[in-house]
Design an enzyme around this catalytic site. Structure first.
Site, PDB file in Angstrom:
ATOM      1  N   PRO A  55       0.828  -1.215   0.000  1.00 24.08           N
ATOM      2  CG  PRO A  55      -0.587  -1.477   1.820  1.00 24.08           C
ATOM      3  CD  PRO A  55       0.662  -2.009   1.201  1.00 24.08           C
ATOM      4  CD  GLU A  56       2.997   2.939  -4.350  1.00 22.02           C
ATOM      5  OE1 GLU A  56       3.037   4.118  -4.747  1.00 22.02           O
ATOM      6  OE2 GLU A  56       3.318   1.976  -5.062  1.00 22.02           O
ATOM      7  NE  ARG A  84       5.695 -12.261   2.082  1.00 27.85           N
ATOM      8  CZ  ARG A  84       6.278 -11.690   1.041  1.00 27.85           C
ATOM      9  NH1 ARG A  84       5.556 -11.263   0.037  1.00 27.85           N
ATOM     10  NH2 ARG A  84       7.584 -11.555   0.983  1.00 27.85           N
ATOM     11  NE  ARG A 138      19.415  12.832  -1.770  1.00 25.98           N
ATOM     12  CZ  ARG A 138      18.449  12.027  -1.253  1.00 25.98           C
ATOM     13  NH1 ARG A 138      17.546  12.540  -0.467  1.00 25.98           N
ATOM     14  NH2 ARG A 138      18.462  10.751  -1.504  1.00 25.98           N
TER      15      ARG A 138
END
Ligand SMILES: [Zn+2]
Length: 302
Positions: free
Chosen positions: A2-3, A111, A162
């Protein structure tokens, strides 16, 4: 996994289901569920507390409790928070929150990577400006991409800080931007017509503007469709999302690009399966050179 859109969907639903309920008890059925705290310590901090709100921070579901603490739930790969759902497979229930009114919120996780922690709620709002690599992730999350602070100039300055990072792994760095995972990074880069391996510092101003728009577009679309269900994700009522029917490139290797019709390519970037259109998302020069090298015939020995 899930995001942001999936976790946002769950948090919004739970808000209507568990807010104002008081916790009678917490039960753990998996020894590592509350790592590194023993379940008994977590239970003691939860007992008698009223849930005052449910929200999302990054990919975490956050239950605000009266008194200033918060229960933070990381769903990881297969975690599900289920309330009022019949027929839950008991074998996969790793923890339960029992409310004084007799109802139960269950945490199911095949899991077993999901975790729960009770933390000081204020720790969740630190913006990860100062890198604290050893701090727990929930206390060093970056900018929320749907919050007001995620402006074009904020994104521009992140990329400037970055410059050597490849853009896709940078989008997945939860300490930079919180909540974007593999699916939505892939969809956003396709929409913005940016190759996943482009260096952050190489993006032109028009590309950064497209990326800014595309990130929000992909995430909002995911929320609107109730998230994406591939194998495991279901919402708090046990229902699947609909975003998986709307993927432009994710999981569509070999299928025509919805923009130019050429076949979508699957590659691996920083260990994650990635999909892009080689025509719409031009590879950076270094990548094209590397490919030409591997494609070139070996010089024959005399
Ligand atoms: Zn294309």
């Amino acid at each position: 996994m899930p995001e942001l859109p999936e976790v946002e969907t769950i948090a919004r639903q739970l808000r209507g289901l568990v807010v104002d309920r008081t916790i009678r008890d917490f039960e753990s059925r998996w020894i590592r569920l509350t790592d590194p705290e023993p379940a008994e310590v977590v239970a003691a901090r939860l007992r008698g507390r009223r849930i005052t709100g449910v929200r999302r921070r990054g990919k975490f579901v956050v239950f605000d409790l009266d008194g200033g603490d918060a229960l933070v739930v990381s769903l990881r790969m297969t975690g599900k928070l289920l309330y009022g759902v019949d027929g839950v497979d008991e074998r996969y229930v790793r923890g339960q929150i029992h409310f004084v009114d007799g109802t139960t919120l269950r945490f199911s996780d095949t899991r077993k990577f999901g975790r729960m922690a009770v933390v000081d709620a204020s720790a969740l709002d630190a913006k990860g400006e100062r890198p604290r690599p050893r701090a727990p992730l929930h206390s060093s999350l970056g900018q929320e991409p749907l919050a007001r602070g995620f402006t074009l100039s904020w994104l521009r300055s992140l990329l400037r800080r970055r410059p050597r990072a490849a853009i896709k792994p940078l989008l997945l760095d939860q300490r930079a931007i919180a909540g974007i995972g593999n699916i939505y990074a892939i969809e956003a880069l396709w929409r913005a017509r940016i190759h996943p391996l482009r260096k952050a510092g190489s993006l032109r101003p028009d590309e950064i503007a497209r990326l800014h728009e595309a990130i929000r577009w992909a995430l909002r679309k995911g929320i609107r469709l109730g998230g994406a269900s591939r194998r495991d994700y279901v919402d708090a009522r046990g229902r699947q999302g609909r975003m998986q029917r709307e993927f432009q490139v994710y999981g569509r290797a070999g299928a025509p690009c919805p923009r130019c019709g050429r076949p979508i390519l699957r590659t691996v970037v920083a260990g994650r399966g990635t999909f892009h259109c080689p025509h719409c998302q031009r590879a950076p020069r270094s990548e094209r050179a590397a490919r030409a090298m591997t494609a070139a015939p070996r010089p024959r020995r005399p």
